[in-house]
Design an enzyme around this catalytic site. Structure first.
Site, PDB file in Angstrom:
ATOM      1  N   THR A 188       0.741  -1.179  -0.060  1.00 38.79           N
ATOM      2  CA  THR A 188      -0.038   0.047   0.172  1.00 38.79           C
ATOM      3  C   THR A 188       1.090   1.167  -0.028  1.00 38.79           C
ATOM      4  N   GLY A 243       2.959  -2.926   8.380  1.00 36.88           N
ATOM      5  CA  GLY A 243       3.080  -3.143   9.648  1.00 36.88           C
ATOM      6  C   GLY A 243       4.331  -3.574   9.985  1.00 36.88           C
ATOM      7  N   GLU A 258      -6.320  -5.481   4.220  1.00 37.26           N
ATOM      8  CA  GLU A 258      -6.436  -6.658   3.391  1.00 37.26           C
ATOM      9  C   GLU A 258      -7.409  -6.794   2.230  1.00 37.26           C
TER      10      GLU A 258
HETATM   11  C1  LIG Z   1      -4.739 -16.653  13.447  1.00 45.29           C
HETATM   12  C2  LIG Z   1      -3.584 -16.189  13.734  1.00 45.29           C
HETATM   13  C3  LIG Z   1      -3.481 -14.470  13.715  1.00 45.29           C
HETATM   14  C4  LIG Z   1      -4.192 -13.905  12.467  1.00 45.29           C
HETATM   15  C5  LIG Z   1      -3.967 -12.512  12.604  1.00 45.29           C
HETATM   16  C6  LIG Z   1      -4.810 -12.085  11.060  1.00 45.29           C
HETATM   17  C7  LIG Z   1      -4.643 -10.449  10.961  1.00 45.29           C
HETATM   18  C8  LIG Z   1      -3.568  -9.847  10.355  1.00 45.29           C
HETATM   19  C9  LIG Z   1      -2.751  -8.848  11.145  1.00 45.29           C
HETATM   20  C10 LIG Z   1      -1.857  -8.027  10.176  1.00 45.29           C
HETATM   21  C11 LIG Z   1      -2.512  -6.675  10.022  1.00 45.29           C
HETATM   22  C12 LIG Z   1      -2.381  -6.267   8.715  1.00 45.29           C
HETATM   23  C13 LIG Z   1      -2.040  -6.680   7.606  1.00 45.29           C
HETATM   24  C14 LIG Z   1      -2.460  -5.983   6.406  1.00 45.29           C
HETATM   25  C15 LIG Z   1      -1.908  -6.045   5.520  1.00 45.29           C
HETATM   26  C16 LIG Z   1      -2.408  -5.584   4.170  1.00 45.29           C
HETATM   27  O1  LIG Z   1      -3.391  -4.704   3.946  1.00 45.29           O
HETATM   28  S1  LIG Z   1      -1.571  -5.731   2.724  1.00 45.29           S
HETATM   29  C17 LIG Z   1      -2.394  -4.792   1.328  1.00 45.29           C
HETATM   30  C18 LIG Z   1      -3.819  -5.437   1.114  1.00 45.29           C
HETATM   31  N1  LIG Z   1      -4.181  -4.736  -0.069  1.00 45.29           N
HETATM   32  C19 LIG Z   1      -5.187  -5.355  -0.803  1.00 45.29           C
HETATM   33  O2  LIG Z   1      -5.942  -6.443  -0.452  1.00 45.29           O
HETATM   34  C20 LIG Z   1      -5.586  -4.402  -2.077  1.00 45.29           C
HETATM   35  C21 LIG Z   1      -7.194  -4.762  -2.369  1.00 45.29           C
HETATM   36  N2  LIG Z   1      -6.976  -4.810  -3.857  1.00 45.29           N
HETATM   37  C22 LIG Z   1      -6.957  -6.060  -4.457  1.00 45.29           C
HETATM   38  O3  LIG Z   1      -6.893  -7.200  -4.003  1.00 45.29           O
HETATM   39  C23 LIG Z   1      -7.332  -6.084  -6.189  1.00 45.29           C
HETATM   40  O4  LIG Z   1      -7.057  -4.617  -6.563  1.00 45.29           O
HETATM   41  C24 LIG Z   1      -8.951  -6.247  -6.574  1.00 45.29           C
HETATM   42  C25 LIG Z   1      -9.270  -8.018  -5.951  1.00 45.29           C
HETATM   43  C26 LIG Z   1      -9.828  -5.244  -5.523  1.00 45.29           C
HETATM   44  C27 LIG Z   1      -9.241  -6.080  -7.822  1.00 45.29           C
HETATM   45  O5  LIG Z   1      -8.128  -6.806  -8.714  1.00 45.29           O
HETATM   46  P1  LIG Z   1      -7.458  -6.544 -10.009  1.00 45.29           P
HETATM   47  O6  LIG Z   1      -6.694  -7.592 -10.567  1.00 45.29           O
HETATM   48  O7  LIG Z   1      -7.135  -5.190  -9.777  1.00 45.29           O
HETATM   49  O8  LIG Z   1      -8.643  -6.449 -11.001  1.00 45.29           O
HETATM   50  P2  LIG Z   1     -10.020  -7.304 -11.459  1.00 45.29           P
HETATM   51  O9  LIG Z   1     -10.506  -7.240 -12.823  1.00 45.29           O
HETATM   52  O10 LIG Z   1     -10.983  -7.180 -10.162  1.00 45.29           O
HETATM   53  O11 LIG Z   1      -9.210  -9.014 -11.146  1.00 45.29           O
HETATM   54  C28 LIG Z   1      -8.618  -9.624 -12.146  1.00 45.29           C
HETATM   55  C29 LIG Z   1      -8.834 -11.060 -12.005  1.00 45.29           C
HETATM   56  O12 LIG Z   1      -7.941 -11.598 -11.249  1.00 45.29           O
HETATM   57  C30 LIG Z   1      -8.745 -12.263 -10.016  1.00 45.29           C
HETATM   58  N3  LIG Z   1      -8.193 -12.068  -8.913  1.00 45.29           N
HETATM   59  C31 LIG Z   1      -8.252 -10.803  -8.218  1.00 45.29           C
HETATM   60  N4  LIG Z   1      -7.781 -10.947  -6.828  1.00 45.29           N
HETATM   61  C32 LIG Z   1      -7.359 -12.216  -6.764  1.00 45.29           C
HETATM   62  C33 LIG Z   1      -6.933 -12.820  -5.819  1.00 45.29           C
HETATM   63  N5  LIG Z   1      -6.262 -12.429  -4.652  1.00 45.29           N
HETATM   64  N6  LIG Z   1      -6.465 -14.219  -6.035  1.00 45.29           N
HETATM   65  C34 LIG Z   1      -6.974 -14.913  -7.011  1.00 45.29           C
HETATM   66  N7  LIG Z   1      -7.697 -14.219  -8.235  1.00 45.29           N
HETATM   67  C35 LIG Z   1      -7.782 -13.017  -7.977  1.00 45.29           C
HETATM   68  C36 LIG Z   1     -10.202 -11.888 -10.282  1.00 45.29           C
HETATM   69  O13 LIG Z   1     -11.292 -12.655  -9.815  1.00 45.29           O
HETATM   70  C37 LIG Z   1     -10.253 -11.531 -11.759  1.00 45.29           C
HETATM   71  O14 LIG Z   1     -10.357 -12.729 -12.304  1.00 45.29           O
HETATM   72  P3  LIG Z   1     -10.914 -12.908 -13.890  1.00 45.29           P
HETATM   73  O15 LIG Z   1     -11.171 -14.218 -14.015  1.00 45.29           O
HETATM   74  O16 LIG Z   1     -10.056 -12.246 -14.546  1.00 45.29           O
HETATM   75  O17 LIG Z   1     -12.497 -12.095 -13.580  1.00 45.29           O
HETATM   76  C1  LIG Z   2      -4.416  -1.468  10.606  1.00 44.12           C
HETATM   77  C2  LIG Z   2      -3.794  -1.455   9.231  1.00 44.12           C
HETATM   78  C3  LIG Z   2      -2.672  -2.282   8.883  1.00 44.12           C
HETATM   79  C4  LIG Z   2      -2.340  -2.458   7.631  1.00 44.12           C
HETATM   80  N1  LIG Z   2      -1.231  -3.173   7.127  1.00 44.12           N
HETATM   81  C5  LIG Z   2      -0.822  -3.078   6.033  1.00 44.12           C
HETATM   82  C6  LIG Z   2       0.539  -3.984   5.649  1.00 44.12           C
HETATM   83  O1  LIG Z   2       1.082  -4.468   6.317  1.00 44.12           O
HETATM   84  N2  LIG Z   2       0.769  -3.751   4.325  1.00 44.12           N
HETATM   85  C7  LIG Z   2       0.083  -3.083   3.233  1.00 44.12           C
HETATM   86  O2  LIG Z   2       0.686  -3.050   2.183  1.00 44.12           O
HETATM   87  N3  LIG Z   2      -0.724  -2.442   3.616  1.00 44.12           N
HETATM   88  C8  LIG Z   2      -1.478  -2.255   4.932  1.00 44.12           C
HETATM   89  N4  LIG Z   2      -2.529  -1.597   5.257  1.00 44.12           N
HETATM   90  C9  LIG Z   2      -3.062  -0.712   4.115  1.00 44.12           C
HETATM   91  C10 LIG Z   2      -4.487  -1.332   3.537  1.00 44.12           C
HETATM   92  O3  LIG Z   2      -4.196  -2.632   2.782  1.00 44.12           O
HETATM   93  C11 LIG Z   2      -5.353  -0.320   2.861  1.00 44.12           C
HETATM   94  O4  LIG Z   2      -5.729   0.648   3.883  1.00 44.12           O
HETATM   95  C12 LIG Z   2      -6.474  -1.042   2.165  1.00 44.12           C
HETATM   96  O5  LIG Z   2      -6.140  -1.960   1.189  1.00 44.12           O
HETATM   97  C13 LIG Z   2      -7.440   0.126   1.642  1.00 44.12           C
HETATM   98  O6  LIG Z   2      -6.649   1.100   0.757  1.00 44.12           O
HETATM   99  P1  LIG Z   2      -6.634   2.545   1.080  1.00 44.12           P
HETATM  100  O7  LIG Z   2      -6.552   2.855   2.651  1.00 44.12           O
HETATM  101  O8  LIG Z   2      -5.621   3.217   0.039  1.00 44.12           O
HETATM  102  O9  LIG Z   2      -8.115   3.123   0.679  1.00 44.12           O
HETATM  103  P2  LIG Z   2      -8.488   3.354  -0.902  1.00 44.12           P
HETATM  104  O10 LIG Z   2      -8.145   2.391  -1.571  1.00 44.12           O
HETATM  105  O11 LIG Z   2      -8.280   4.679  -1.218  1.00 44.12           O
HETATM  106  O12 LIG Z   2     -10.106   3.322  -0.445  1.00 44.12           O
HETATM  107  C14 LIG Z   2     -10.764   4.401   0.176  1.00 44.12           C
HETATM  108  C15 LIG Z   2     -12.335   4.134   0.010  1.00 44.12           C
HETATM  109  O13 LIG Z   2     -12.694   4.335  -1.241  1.00 44.12           O
HETATM  110  C16 LIG Z   2     -13.661   3.343  -1.520  1.00 44.12           C
HETATM  111  N5  LIG Z   2     -13.268   2.663  -2.711  1.00 44.12           N
HETATM  112  C17 LIG Z   2     -11.923   2.360  -3.120  1.00 44.12           C
HETATM  113  N6  LIG Z   2     -11.908   1.739  -4.265  1.00 44.12           N
HETATM  114  C18 LIG Z   2     -13.348   1.447  -4.810  1.00 44.12           C
HETATM  115  C19 LIG Z   2     -13.813   0.857  -5.503  1.00 44.12           C
HETATM  116  N7  LIG Z   2     -13.124   0.101  -6.400  1.00 44.12           N
HETATM  117  N8  LIG Z   2     -15.176   0.844  -5.667  1.00 44.12           N
HETATM  118  C20 LIG Z   2     -16.020   1.356  -4.668  1.00 44.12           C
HETATM  119  N9  LIG Z   2     -15.445   1.949  -3.643  1.00 44.12           N
HETATM  120  C21 LIG Z   2     -14.018   2.073  -3.555  1.00 44.12           C
HETATM  121  C22 LIG Z   2     -13.985   2.824  -0.431  1.00 44.12           C
HETATM  122  O14 LIG Z   2     -14.921   3.047   0.208  1.00 44.12           O
HETATM  123  C23 LIG Z   2     -12.596   2.817   0.502  1.00 44.12           C
HETATM  124  O15 LIG Z   2     -12.858   2.552   1.858  1.00 44.12           O
HETATM  125  C24 LIG Z   2      -2.933  -1.535   6.604  1.00 44.12           C
HETATM  126  C25 LIG Z   2      -4.039  -0.503   6.954  1.00 44.12           C
HETATM  127  C26 LIG Z   2      -4.563  -0.603   8.196  1.00 44.12           C
HETATM  128  C27 LIG Z   2      -5.811   0.204   8.435  1.00 44.12           C
END
Ligand SMILES: CCCCCCCCCC/C=C\C/C=C/C(=O)SCCNC(=O)CCNC(=O)[C@H](O)C(C)(C)COP(=O)(O)OP(=O)(O)OC[C@H]1O[C@@H](n2cnc3c(N)ncnc32)[C@H](O)[C@@H]1OP(=O)(O)O
Ligand SMILES: Cc1cc2nc3c(=O)[nH]c(=O)nc-3n(C[C@H](O)[C@H](O)[C@H](O)COP(=O)(O)OP(=O)(O)OC[C@H]3O[C@@H](n4cnc5c(N)ncnc54)[C@H](O)[C@@H]3O)c2cc1C
Length: 616
Positions: free
Chosen positions: A89, A128, A371
């Site tokens: 991110t 994180g 996530e």
């Molecule tokens: C029990 C022990 C303790 C556990 C503790 C757990 C808690 C964890 C504690 C740690 C805290 C925080 C960690 C946080 C980390 C983060 O936040 S990391 C960053 C996270 N960021 C995201 O998740 C980004 C979100 N965005 C996306 O995933 C993608 O942009 C999105 C899915 C929204 C769109 O995908 P695109 O490729 O851009 O476009 P799309 O057309 O939708 O997809 C194309 C194609 O790909 C398929 N697809 C998409 N994602 C996946 C996937 N993950 N796996 C498989 N396939 C995927 C999608 O279905 C499409 O398929 P098609 O067949 O072409 O239609």
């Molecule tokens: C506690 C915490 C821990 C984290 N840890 C990590 C980490 O370890 N590694 C890492 O890489 N990231 C981490 N993140 C970041 C996290 O993955 C992002 O915050 C998350 O993916 C959302 O992206 P953003 O914050 O940029 O919001 P944006 O993507 O800017 O989205 C903001 C808002 O816009 C709207 N929006 C966005 N896209 C769309 C769409 N396609 N359609 C409709 N509405 C939409 C939704 O309402 C969304 O809430 C962490 C975040 C938090 C809060």
């Protein structure tokens, strides 16, 4: 706070290592590590700064790196010789991965990648542990070869000196600031300027850049998203745990607290005798159980899929992705709202830090965002449902977790209403398929009218979200029904235990029915008498489950230290513990606070003098 959290996390990790060696000598099974993370996380109220290291950095090295890269980096990471994070991110992008700005340009002359965060918005932001704890990270960047974009790639990047912990040249790293919770995690920012890494620092299990700059594309580009799928599966488990903790606290408090006679002249009852209190607390106990079972299923599916992906079999990835998305959303939303309901059920004392419900909320709530932000993942599932509905129309088979959609699509009308569990479950599934059909009609009409698929998804977003939500309800309720009614080990349960489980199923199905009554009535005719009968059953099953509420939450088996709550201790001495916590407050160290002489006394005297003057 961050240094305390690191100290606690390291101590717990060492304890975990010794447990692992004792119970799983030399084993590579990572689940003790996860349990350890769960334990560590639960024991550190401000969050575990090593979570992302354990859950994402080590796994990305194992799953996205080659065997040689695992030997070079992964083994040291698994052994906690280096500490990393997952830096995807950015300040300007989190959801839209194809909009990430960090870039990696391949230099074939030196066989290196030049890493840059070209603008402020390109800075990595949130990872994180990045602020102060980590000395490495997985740096996610857009790969460029001869200035031609090749898509996302992951790079192992050392950001701090292993001896001095000083940031390396070209690295700008720090803490992003105070959050509403998890303030022990030191989420950080990272800027890189012309930072060079060897070619072999790009994780190349699924895609490669050869020394001469030729790019070998991954057979399935989405496999680079796999680290996120894993954490979504873990969130489902973690957040069901948070809800179970809050339910334990609120249940124990609700059988200690007495308030408001139910019959005039009778003694004040335990507040859990009030029907409305039962409706606040008992469904949350059941929801925690329901999601714990669903999360366990999902974890098994993750293991199977991860093994298949390791063998380059990507066939199960789409179903795992769809389920991981919908369960991550459902569990994080329901746990977050459920914990707040449980806090409110504890009255004023629920608002005290000593009750720990606020902190459990602050730990659970961000899972709705990280996530994959929940509303975005709902749309992702909505898109997948559209694709699967096209399969239904073409007469093709669907993935197992969506098989009910095919079955319901063949029903021309809903059968005679009986109110049985099977009837309630089918009603939720039937409403889901009705919503999918309506969403598809809107989406398809838009595509037919020459809207792009992306625009059609956006303008059909409300119906896609509804269909996705009902799909989540259908899957979770169906899984719970199977576990209670058709489980192969059902005969091993005592009749009494089976009865409790069946009461929990009754409550879950009726609660979901009432929560989505509007969605269901859109597709199924149900009379007022049939609905009233369910209202009576709801009141009856709450009464039936009331005597088991404490035993069920005791069975979650949370140690008092994990609950860290004066309201939820096993011994029930709530008032003594609340008072003990109050006396520890710094303001109670002195009878007269320092601010009296400095501020309050002059303020009151000035007002008194002004009052006298105004009388003269
Ligand atoms: C029990 C022990 C303790 C556990 C503790 C757990 C808690 C964890 C504690 C740690 C805290 C925080 C960690 C946080 C980390 C983060 O936040 S990391 C960053 C996270 N960021 C995201 O998740 C980004 C979100 N965005 C996306 O995933 C993608 O942009 C999105 C899915 C929204 C769109 O995908 P695109 O490729 O851009 O476009 P799309 O057309 O939708 O997809 C194309 C194609 O790909 C398929 N697809 C998409 N994602 C996946 C996937 N993950 N796996 C498989 N396939 C995927 C999608 O279905 C499409 O398929 P098609 O067949 O072409 O239609
Ligand atoms: C506690 C915490 C821990 C984290 N840890 C990590 C980490 O370890 N590694 C890492 O890489 N990231 C981490 N993140 C970041 C996290 O993955 C992002 O915050 C998350 O993916 C959302 O992206 P953003 O914050 O940029 O919001 P944006 O993507 O800017 O989205 C903001 C808002 O816009 C709207 N929006 C966005 N896209 C769309 C769409 N396609 N359609 C409709 N509405 C939409 C939704 O309402 C969304 O809430 C962490 C975040 C938090 C809060």
């Amino acid at each position: 706070m961050a240094s305390m959290s690191v100290k606690h996390a390291i101590a717990a990790a060492k304890k975990l290592r010794s447990l692992q060696e004792r119970f799983n000598p030399g084993g590579s099974d990572i689940y003790p590590a996860l349990m350890g993370d769960e334990a560590i996380t639960a024991l550190i109220p401000s969050g575990n700064p090593l979570s992302v290291h354990i859950l994402m950095f080590t796994r990305a090295l194992r799953e996205q790196g080659t065997d040689e890269q695992y030997e070079k980096f992964g083994r040291r990471a698994d052994n906690n010789e280096i500490i990393g994070t997952f830096a995807q991110t950015e300040l300007g992008h989190g959801t839209y991965l194809r909009g990430l700005e960090a870039r990696a340009d391949y230099d074939r002359g030196t066989e290196e990648f030049v890493l840059n965060t070209p603008k402020l918005s390109s800075y990595k932001w949130w990872p994180g542990g990045l602020g102060q704890t980590c000395n490495y990270c997985i740096f996610v960047a857009q790969l460029y070869i001869d200035n031609e974009a090749k898509g996302m790639a992951m790079f192992v990047v050392q950001i701090r000196d292993e001896e001095t912990h000083m940031p390396l040249p070209g690295v700008h790293v720090g803490e992003i600031g105070k959050k509403m919770g998890l303030n022990g995690v030191n989420n950080g920012f990272l800027g890189l300027k012309d930072y060079r890494v060897p070619r072999l620092n790009m994780l190349m299990r699924h895609q490669q850049v050869l020394p001469d700059g030729r790019f070998v594309k991954s057979p399935v580009s989405q496999v680079s998203y796999f680290p996120m799928v894993f954490v979504r599966c873990m969130v489902a488990r973690q957040n069901s745990n948070y809800l179970a903790q809050a339910a334990t606290i609120a249940t124990r408090y609700s059988v200690i607290r007495r308030q408001s006679p139910i019959e005039e002249g009778q003694p004040e009852p335990k507040i859990l005798e009030h029907l409305t209190q039962q409706m606040k607390v008992i469904p949350e106990i059941v929801t925690a159980v329901v999601y714990r079972l669903a999360a366990a299923n999902l974890q098994n599916m993750y293991n199977e899929t991860a093994e298949a992906v390791y063998r380059k079999d990507f066939s199960r990835l789409p179903e795992l992705h769809a389920l991981a998305c919908i369960l991550k959303v459902a569990t994080s939303y329901d746990s977050t709202y459920g914990i707040e309901r449980l806090r409110q059920a504890c009255g004023g004392h629920g608002y005290l830090t000593a009750g720990n419900l606020g902190n459990i909320f602050a730990m659970a709530a961000p899972a709705c965002t990280y996530e994959g932000e929940n509303s975005v993942l709902y749309l992702q599932v909505g898109k997948i449902l559209m694709k699967n509905w096209s399969q239904v129309l073409a007469g093709r088979e669907l993935m197992p977790s969506m098989a009910y959609i095919s079955e319901c699509s063949k029903m021309t009308s809903f059968p005679q209403w009986t109110g049985s569990w099977e009837c309630l479950l089918k009603a939720i599934q039937y409403a889901c398929v009705g919503s999918i059909r309506l969403a598809f009609q809107s989406y398809n009409a838009r595509v037919q009218s020459a809207q792009s698929q992306t625009a059609a998804v956006n303008y059909s977003g409300l119906e896609l979200t509804k269909a996705a939500e009902l799909h989540g309800r259908s899957y979770v309720a169906g899984n719970f029904y199977q576990q209670i009614v058709n489980s192969p080990n059902k005969h091993q349960r005592s009749p009494q235990f089976q009865k409790v489980l069946e009461n929990m199923l009754e409550l879950h199905l009726i609660q979901i029915f009432f929560r989505h009554l509007g969605d269901i009535l859109r597709f199924i005719r149900i009379t007022e008498d049939e609905i009233s009968a369910l209202q009576r059953r709801l009141e009856e099953v709450l009464k039936e489950l009331r005597p088991d509420a404490v035993a069920i939450t005791d069975a979650f088996d949370f140690n008092d230290k994990i609950l860290s709550s004066a309201l939820g201790c096993y011994d029930g001495n709530v008032y003594e513990r609340l008072f003990e916590a109050a006396l520890k407050h710094p303001l109670n160290r002195k009878s007269v606070p320092d601010f009296f002489e400095a501020h309050l006394k002059p303020f009151m005297k000035e007002n008194a003098d002004n009052a006298k003057k105004s009388k003269l």
